[in-house]
Design a protein around this motif. Structure first.
Motif, PDB file in Angstrom:
ATOM      1  N   LYS A 163       0.791  -1.376   0.018  1.00  0.00           N
ATOM      2  CA  LYS A 163      -0.135  -0.096   0.029  1.00  0.00           C
ATOM      3  C   LYS A 163       0.821   1.394   0.110  1.00  0.00           C
ATOM      4  CE  LYS A 163      -4.317   1.568   2.435  1.00  0.00           C
ATOM      5  NZ  LYS A 163      -4.922   1.279   3.143  1.00  0.00           N
ATOM      6  N   ASP A 164       2.030   1.346   0.759  1.00  0.00           N
ATOM      7  CA  ASP A 164       2.653   2.397   1.037  1.00  0.00           C
ATOM      8  C   ASP A 164       3.364   2.792  -0.399  1.00  0.00           C
ATOM      9  OD1 ASP A 164       1.488   2.835   3.525  1.00  0.00           O
ATOM     10  OD2 ASP A 164       3.657   1.810   4.356  1.00  0.00           O
ATOM     11  N   SER A 165       3.841   1.854  -1.246  1.00  0.00           N
ATOM     12  CA  SER A 165       4.418   2.239  -2.352  1.00  0.00           C
ATOM     13  C   SER A 165       3.475   2.234  -3.706  1.00  0.00           C
ATOM     14  CB  SER A 165       5.816   1.321  -2.657  1.00  0.00           C
ATOM     15  OG  SER A 165       5.138   0.092  -2.675  1.00  0.00           O
ATOM     16  N   MET A 166       2.134   2.168  -3.443  1.00  0.00           N
ATOM     17  CA  MET A 166       1.411   2.330  -4.682  1.00  0.00           C
ATOM     18  C   MET A 166       1.650   3.867  -5.350  1.00  0.00           C
ATOM     19  SD  MET A 166      -2.883   2.009  -4.831  1.00  0.00           S
ATOM     20  CE  MET A 166      -3.292   3.711  -4.346  1.00  0.00           C
ATOM     21  N   PRO A 167       1.521   3.520  -6.834  1.00  0.00           N
ATOM     22  CA  PRO A 167       1.931   4.645  -7.517  1.00  0.00           C
ATOM     23  C   PRO A 167       0.604   5.589  -7.403  1.00  0.00           C
ATOM     24  CG  PRO A 167       1.311   2.792  -9.075  1.00  0.00           C
ATOM     25  CD  PRO A 167       1.235   2.313  -7.391  1.00  0.00           C
ATOM     26  N   ASP A 168       0.971   6.839  -7.890  1.00  0.00           N
ATOM     27  CA  ASP A 168      -0.050   7.787  -7.933  1.00  0.00           C
ATOM     28  C   ASP A 168      -0.616   7.442  -9.334  1.00  0.00           C
ATOM     29  OD1 ASP A 168       0.343   9.192  -5.453  1.00  0.00           O
ATOM     30  OD2 ASP A 168       1.733  10.432  -6.531  1.00  0.00           O
ATOM     31  N   TRP A 169      -2.178   7.370  -9.400  1.00  0.00           N
ATOM     32  CA  TRP A 169      -2.704   7.365 -10.667  1.00  0.00           C
ATOM     33  C   TRP A 169      -3.278   8.763 -11.423  1.00  0.00           C
ATOM     34  CZ3 TRP A 169      -3.087   2.299 -11.906  1.00  0.00           C
ATOM     35  CH2 TRP A 169      -2.637   1.312 -10.935  1.00  0.00           C
ATOM     36  N   ALA A 170      -3.132   8.403 -12.620  1.00  0.00           N
ATOM     37  CA  ALA A 170      -3.735   9.792 -13.418  1.00  0.00           C
ATOM     38  C   ALA A 170      -4.576   9.089 -14.403  1.00  0.00           C
ATOM     39  CB  ALA A 170      -2.312  10.463 -13.807  1.00  0.00           C
ATOM     40  N   HIS A 171      -5.844   9.135 -14.381  1.00  0.00           N
ATOM     41  CA  HIS A 171      -6.637   8.485 -15.372  1.00  0.00           C
ATOM     42  C   HIS A 171      -6.829   9.832 -16.576  1.00  0.00           C
ATOM     43  CE1 HIS A 171      -7.289   5.452 -12.486  1.00  0.00           C
ATOM     44  NE2 HIS A 171      -7.496   4.769 -13.442  1.00  0.00           N
ATOM     45  N   LEU A 172      -6.513   9.524 -17.659  1.00  0.00           N
ATOM     46  CA  LEU A 172      -6.341  10.173 -18.898  1.00  0.00           C
ATOM     47  C   LEU A 172      -7.815  10.423 -19.363  1.00  0.00           C
ATOM     48  CD1 LEU A 172      -3.393  11.125 -18.280  1.00  0.00           C
ATOM     49  CD2 LEU A 172      -2.878   9.645 -20.497  1.00  0.00           C
ATOM     50  N   PRO A 173      -8.229  11.561 -19.896  1.00  0.00           N
ATOM     51  CA  PRO A 173      -9.479  11.682 -20.832  1.00  0.00           C
ATOM     52  C   PRO A 173      -9.270  11.027 -22.042  1.00  0.00           C
ATOM     53  CG  PRO A 173      -8.235  13.878 -20.868  1.00  0.00           C
ATOM     54  CD  PRO A 173      -7.626  12.984 -19.796  1.00  0.00           C
ATOM     55  N   LEU A 174     -10.431  10.616 -22.517  1.00  0.00           N
ATOM     56  CA  LEU A 174     -10.272   9.723 -23.805  1.00  0.00           C
ATOM     57  C   LEU A 174     -10.467  10.680 -25.064  1.00  0.00           C
ATOM     58  CD1 LEU A 174     -10.625   7.208 -22.613  1.00  0.00           C
ATOM     59  CD2 LEU A 174     -13.095   7.015 -22.812  1.00  0.00           C
ATOM     60  N   ILE A 175      -9.945  10.227 -26.136  1.00  0.00           N
ATOM     61  CA  ILE A 175      -9.803  10.975 -27.255  1.00  0.00           C
ATOM     62  C   ILE A 175     -11.148  10.408 -28.249  1.00  0.00           C
ATOM     63  CG2 ILE A 175      -8.721  11.467 -29.403  1.00  0.00           C
ATOM     64  CD1 ILE A 175      -6.158  11.009 -28.032  1.00  0.00           C
TER      65      ILE A 175
END
Length: 510
Positions: free
Chosen positions: A244-256
Motif C-alpha cells: 500500500k505505501d508504495s502504490m503509484p499515484d494514478w492519473a486517468h487520462l481523458p479519452l480521445i
RNA sequence: GGCCCGUUGGUCAAUCGGUUAAGACGCCUCCCUUUCACGGAGGAAUGAGGGGUUCGAUUCCCCUACGGGCUACCA
C-alpha cells in the motif's frame, strides 16, 4: 511517495496498430519522466495469448522511435527490471495469486465458461441486465468459498481448470486519489470478484498491472479513463499484497473522442472519415489489411506529438507550437483536462503545416526526397533545396510536396487551358512567340532578369503584364498554383521554359 | 439497469468569485498578390437547465438533463 525517483511506464498490448490515444499516453509518460529526470519504461502486456499478433511489439517500438519518445527501459533495452514482457514473468503472478488465496483475499473458482453463462442468464433481469460474479452469487457458484475443503482439494488434484478470483469485501469504500480527477470513491459492492489468474496460468490485467508496477517500482501510473471503474480492484490489491505505501499515484487520462457523433475514437472512424488513427501504417498479418498511419500520411513526428500533447493538455499560455523539449519543461499533470476531446483532423493538419513552415529546407530535404522517390523522375537533389524553400509555405502534409515540386523536374502532363482560353487572343500569342525568340538578349537566367525582360516586352507590346502572367504560369506549371512564375522559369531553365511555352501555344491554336 | 467520469463557440480551449468570457483551428469579409499559398486587418459564433451559497457566480454546492466509460478467464 512522491520523493521517490520518478519511474513511469507505457504498457500497451501488442494486438495491432498503435492508436493515437496510446501514443498520447506514451507521450505524457515520456514528458513527465523527462520533466522529473525520471525513467520511462515500456512494458508489453501480452497476457492474452489468444490476441497475440506477430510483429506488433516491434511495430510499437518503431512508432515510439518515430515519435522520438523511445523508453529508457523495455524489451529493447534489457535492464534491472527485465523481463519487460508479461508473458515472460508468469511465475511471479502465480506466486502472488497464491499468496492472496492463502491470506484469504482471493479464492479458487472452478466454474466453466458455460456455467458462468448460465449464472448470468439466471440472474439476468430488467433491473440487472449484466449480473456480476460477486458476494451475492459467489456462494452459489463452484469455488473454494462455497465448496467443502475436501472437494476443493479433490478438484485441484484432478487438475480441474480453475481461475483465481479476488474476494471483494462487503460494502466497503475504496478511495482513490486521482491526480487528474481528485478523490474518487467506489463501493466494493459495485465491483465483481474479478479474475486475477486465468485458467491458462496467465494473469489478467488486474493482477499483472499491480504486480509489475510494484516490481518495476513505478511511481506514477498514467492510463486511459476506461480503467477508472476497475481501479478499486487495483487499489485493493496493492493493499492485500502489503504494498500500500508504495502504490503509484494514478492519473486517468481523458479519452480521445470521435470528431462526429460520440464515443471514443476508433480505427473504423478513421477509415470512415478519411484520416489516420494509428501512428504508422499497420498491416494486419492475418488479413493483410493495411491501415494508414500519420507518418505515411505525411506528418512530421514533431507535429504529431505536438498535436497530441495539446489534445487534453495545455500550458495556459495560449501558445500551441512546442518542441519536445519545451513540452517536457512545461508539462504538468494538473493542467491535463478532465473531459474527453474530440479529435479534429483539420487542426492536426494545421500543426503539421506550422511545423513544415518552421522547419529549415535542409531538415525537410530527406522527407521530400522520400516522397519524390515514389515517383519515377530524374531527381537533382542539388536543385531541390531552393525549391523546397520556395514551396514549403504551400504544404500542409509532406505528401503535398509532390505536386508542388514535380513540375520543376517534368513538363506538366495536364494543362489547364480552360482558365486562360476565354481571355486568350492573337496578341498574346504573338507576345509569347516574340518573347521566346528574343530570349538570347537575356544574359543571365535568373528570376529578376527574366521578370524584368518579360515586363519590358509586355509593356512594349501594350499588354498588361498581369494578363500575361497567368498564361505564363499555366504554360510552365499546368495549373493555377505555385510560387512566382519567374522563379519557376529560372529554375527549370531557358530550354524547358521555351519548350513548355511552345507546347501550350500549339494547344491554344487548335 | 447499476456504478464511475465528464459538460465554456462547430472543434481545441483560457479563466482558478468581480473580464467587453482570452487565444487557436475551421468558416466568412477585406488587404497583399492578376496563380496558389504565406502574411496582415476584421467578422459571425460559447458558459446545458434549475435551484442554492454570496454584495457578486462560467467559477463553490445540490438536483435534473445530456454525453462518455465500465459492467469478460480483453486489455
Amino acid at each position: 511517495m512522491t520523493t521517490r525517483t520518478v519511474r513511469v511506464r507505457f504498457a500497451p498490448s501488442p494486438t495491432g496498430g498503435l492508436h493515437l490515444g496510446g501514443v498520447r499516453t506514451a507521450l505524457f509518460n515520456y514528458l513527465f519522466a523527462k520533466k522529473h529526470k525520471g525513467t520511462f519504461v515500456l512494458r508489453i502486456e501480452d497476457t492474452d495469448q489468444t490476441r497475440f499478433v506477430a510483429g506488433a511489439e516491434q511495430y510499437i517500438l518503431d512508432c515510439l522511435d518515430w515519435c522520438g519518445i523511445l523508453p529508457d527501459e523495455g524489451p529493447h533495452v534489457e535492464g534491472k527490471f527485465s523481463p519487460y514482457r508479461q508473458s515472460e514473468r508468469k511465475a511471479s503472478y502465480r506466486k502472488y495469486a497464491n499468496q492472496l488465496v492463502a491470506s484469504g483475499f482471493a479464492y479458487y473458482a472452478f466454474d466453466t465458461p458455460e456455467e458462468l453463462g448460465k449464472m448470468r442468464e439466471a440472474f439476468k433481469s430488467e433491473s440487472n441486465p449484466s449480473p456480476q460474479y460477486n458476494s451475492k452469487v459467489r456462494m452459489q457458484m463452484k469455488n473454494s468459498l462455497s465448496l467443502d475443503k475436501e472437494i476443493v482439494n479433490e478438484l485441484i488434484d484432478k487438475n480441474t481448470p480453475y481461475v483465481i478470483r479476488i474476494k471483494m469485501p462487503n460494502n466497503e469504500e475504496v478511495k482513490l486519489n486521482d491526480l487528474i480527477r481528485g478523490e474518487v470513491v467506489f463501493n466494493t459492492d459495485q465491483v465483481d470478484d474479478k479474475v486475477l489468474l486465468k485458467a491458462d496460468g496467465m494473469p489478467t490485467y488486474h493482477l499483472a498491472v499491480v504486480v509489475d508496477d510494484h516490481e518495476m517500482e513505478i511511481t506514477h501510473a498514467f492510463r486511459g479513463e476506461e480503467w477508472l471503474p476497475s481501479s478499486p480492484v487495483h487499489v485493493l490489491l496493492w493493499d492485500y499484497l502489503g504494498w500500500k505505501d508504495s502504490m503509484p499515484d494514478w492519473a486517468h487520462l481523458p479519452l480521445i473522442l470521435k470528431p462526429d457523433g460520440q464515443g471514443k475514437l476508433s480505427k473504423r472512424d478513421g477509415d470512415r472519415l478519411g484520416f489516420p488513427v494509428f501512428a504508422m501504417d499497420w498491416m494486419d498479418p492475418k488479413t493483410g489489411e493495411l491501415t494508414k498511419g500519420f507518418k505515411e500520411m505525411g506528418f512530421l513526428p514533431e507535429a504529431f506529438i505536438n498535436m497530441l500533447a495539446l489534445l487534453g493538455w495545455n500550458d495556459g499560455s495560449g501558445e500551441e507550437i512546442f518542441d519536445k523539449e519545451t513540452l517536457a519543461e512545461r508539462f504538468t499533470i494538473d493542467r491535463i483536462h478532465k473531459g474527453g476531446a474530440k479529435f479534429d483532423f483539420e487542426k492536426a493538419k494545421w500543426f503539421n503545416q506550422e511545423w513544415i513552415k518552421k522547419s529549415t529546407s535542409e531538415k525537410l530535404l530527406p522527407y521530400v526526397v522520400h516522397q519524390l522517390t515514389k515517383l519515377t523522375i530524374e531527381l537533382d537533389e542539388e536543385k531541390l533545396l531552393p525549391i523546397i524553400t520556395l514551396v514549403k509555405d504551400r504544404c500542409q502534409l509532406l505528401n503535398d510536396f509532390v505536386p508542388q515540386i514535380i513540375y520543376f523536374f517534368k513538363d506538366p502532363e495536364t494543362i489547364d487551358t480552360a482558365s486562360i482560353q476565354t481571355k486568350w487572343d492573337e496578341n498574346k500569342s504573338i507576345f509569347f512567340n516574340d518573347w521566346i525568340s528574343n530570349l538570347e538578349e537575356l544574359t543571365s537566367w535568373d528570376a529578376m532578369s527574366i521578370e524584368t525582360h518579360f515586363k519590358e516586352k509586355a509593356t512594349a507590346s501594350g499588354i498588361k503584364t498581369g494578363e500575361l502572367q497567368l498564361p505564363f504560369r499555366i504554360m510552365l506549371v499546368g495549373a493555377k498554383f505555385g510560387p512566382t512564375v519567374f522563379e519557376i522559369a529560372a529554375i527549370i531553365g531557358k530550354e524547358s521554359t521555351i519548350r513548355r511555352i511552345n507546347h501550350v501555344l500549339k494547344m491554344l491554336q487548335q
